[in-house]
Design a protein around this motif. Structure first.
Motif, short mmCIF file in Angstrom:
data_model
loop_
_atom_site.label_atom_id
_atom_site.label_comp_id
_atom_site.label_asym_id
_atom_site.label_seq_id
_atom_site.Cartn_x
_atom_site.Cartn_y
_atom_site.Cartn_z
N ASP A 144 32.39 43.40 37.69
CA ASP A 144 32.95 43.06 38.95
C ASP A 144 33.12 43.91 39.91
O ASP A 144 33.16 43.96 41.13
CB ASP A 144 34.63 43.01 38.53
CG ASP A 144 34.93 41.79 37.64
OD1 ASP A 144 34.42 40.76 37.72
OD2 ASP A 144 36.27 42.04 36.93
N THR A 196 41.13 47.14 42.07
CA THR A 196 40.50 46.03 42.62
C THR A 196 39.17 46.83 42.86
O THR A 196 38.95 47.86 42.98
CB THR A 196 40.62 45.14 43.71
OG1 THR A 196 40.41 45.65 44.79
CG2 THR A 196 42.39 44.88 43.51
N ASP A 251 44.44 42.79 48.93
CA ASP A 251 44.26 42.65 47.87
C ASP A 251 45.54 42.48 46.80
O ASP A 251 45.72 41.66 45.97
CB ASP A 251 43.77 43.83 47.14
CG ASP A 251 42.09 44.09 47.30
OD1 ASP A 251 41.68 42.94 47.97
OD2 ASP A 251 41.33 44.92 47.20
N ILE A 307 46.96 39.29 44.48
CA ILE A 307 47.58 39.64 43.13
C ILE A 307 48.88 38.96 43.23
O ILE A 307 49.13 38.08 41.99
CB ILE A 307 47.81 41.21 42.88
CG1 ILE A 307 46.56 41.87 42.64
CG2 ILE A 307 48.74 41.41 41.81
CD1 ILE A 307 46.40 43.21 42.54
N TYR A 333 44.94 41.61 33.30
CA TYR A 333 43.73 41.51 34.12
C TYR A 333 43.86 40.19 34.57
O TYR A 333 44.28 39.23 33.93
CB TYR A 333 42.54 41.64 33.20
CG TYR A 333 41.01 41.50 33.81
CD1 TYR A 333 40.69 42.19 34.76
CD2 TYR A 333 40.49 40.44 33.44
CE1 TYR A 333 39.83 41.86 35.60
CE2 TYR A 333 39.14 39.95 34.13
CZ TYR A 333 39.05 40.77 35.11
OH TYR A 333 37.68 40.34 35.90
N LYS A 350 38.67 38.49 38.58
CA LYS A 350 38.04 38.71 39.79
C LYS A 350 38.17 40.17 40.03
O LYS A 350 38.29 40.77 41.32
CB LYS A 350 38.57 38.00 40.84
CG LYS A 350 38.19 36.50 40.90
CD LYS A 350 38.53 35.57 42.16
CE LYS A 350 40.01 35.33 42.21
NZ LYS A 350 40.28 34.73 43.38
N LEU A 355 40.72 42.17 39.42
CA LEU A 355 42.15 42.58 39.49
C LEU A 355 42.88 43.07 38.55
O LEU A 355 43.18 42.42 37.63
CB LEU A 355 42.91 41.36 40.22
CG LEU A 355 42.43 40.65 41.58
CD1 LEU A 355 42.87 39.32 42.00
CD2 LEU A 355 42.22 41.72 42.57
#
Ligand code: A2P
Length: 218
Positions: free
Chosen positions: A47, A110, A166, A170, A193, A196, A198
């Motif tokens: 990621d 992230t 971001d 979330i 988790y 993606k 995050l």
């Protein structure tokens, strides 16, 4: 006139007291240190790197700058929409320079940003601009204040505005009932988790500290 225009700041927000800045930075360092050692994180490393094999040091990945704060309204010296209206609100004038307690309830990471989620009180919400969530996530219908955060660092080439975006992603996933993969019960709290790239650490004990509502001219 021109004088009036230049009197608008880059942004308004709560500026964290120096001790709390140190504490948050050190919590974030601990968080990254723990995260990078976890098997689950290593499994999702692509990621961050794009390719699983690539080396990367999470602790060097984010760059922070400036005083830690929670932006309420980004004014861009008056160029941002609604800047003047915000600055002229009675509550903004009344509370300018006042101290209140800011509560951090989670940390998040992230591939773009490292941030702290801020939970605003009813009183603090009066200083929150009505369009902050709508302008970024028009269809999500998120509660006022969902975007409130402190930016702790950004990856190279990422603009500061990204941290709030971001966080909204979330919050949206969490609202959709996406609980994520429960990864670990860490000393600081529960790590999940969300996919993606995050990662969210919900703090066992929210941390609170005084902050001053003011503005920054740069
Ligand atoms: P943040 O609140 O996530 O830290 P810059 O240095 O890029 O001009 O930004 C100054 C501050 O204003 C930063 O704190 C930044 O992000 C915030 N900010 C920048 N652009 C925006 C925007 N478009 N909307 C909301 N906040 C912004």
């Amino acid at each position: 006139g021109p004088l009036e225009e230049t009197s608008l700041p880059l942004f308004f927000g709560w500026f964290l007291c120096p001790d709390f800045q140190d504490k948050l930075r050190s919590m974030a360092r601990d968080f990254l240190k723990t995260l990078k050692g976890l098997e689950t994180f290593k499994n999702h490393l692509s990621d961050f790197t794009g390719e699983a094999e690539k080396e990367m040091d999470l602790e060097q990945y984010f760059q922070g700058k400036g005083v830690l704060h929670c932006t309420t309204k980004f004014c861009d010296y008056g160029k941002a929409e609604g800047a003047k209206e915000y600055a002229e609100q009675q509550c903004v004038r009344d509370r300018y320079g006042s101290i209140s307690e800011v509560e951090v309830s989670a940390l998040f990471v992230t591939p773009r940003t490292l941030g702290a989620k801020v939970s605003l009180t009813e009183e603090q919400l009066q200083l929150w601009p009505a369009g902050a969530e709508k302008e970024a996530a028009p269809d999500a219908d998120l509660p006022l204040g969902s975007r409130a955060h402190v930016t702790l660092g950004c990856a190279e080439g990422v603009e500061l505005v990204q941290t709030g975006l971001d966080l909204l992603e979330i919050v949206q996933l969490q609202k959709q009932g996406e609980e994520g993969e429960r990864v670990e019960d860490l000393e600081l709290g529960l790590l999940t988790y969300l996919g993606k790239g995050l990662w969210v650490l919900s703090l066992r004990e929210p941390c609170r500290a005084p902050a001053c509502f003011a503005s920054y001219y740069g």
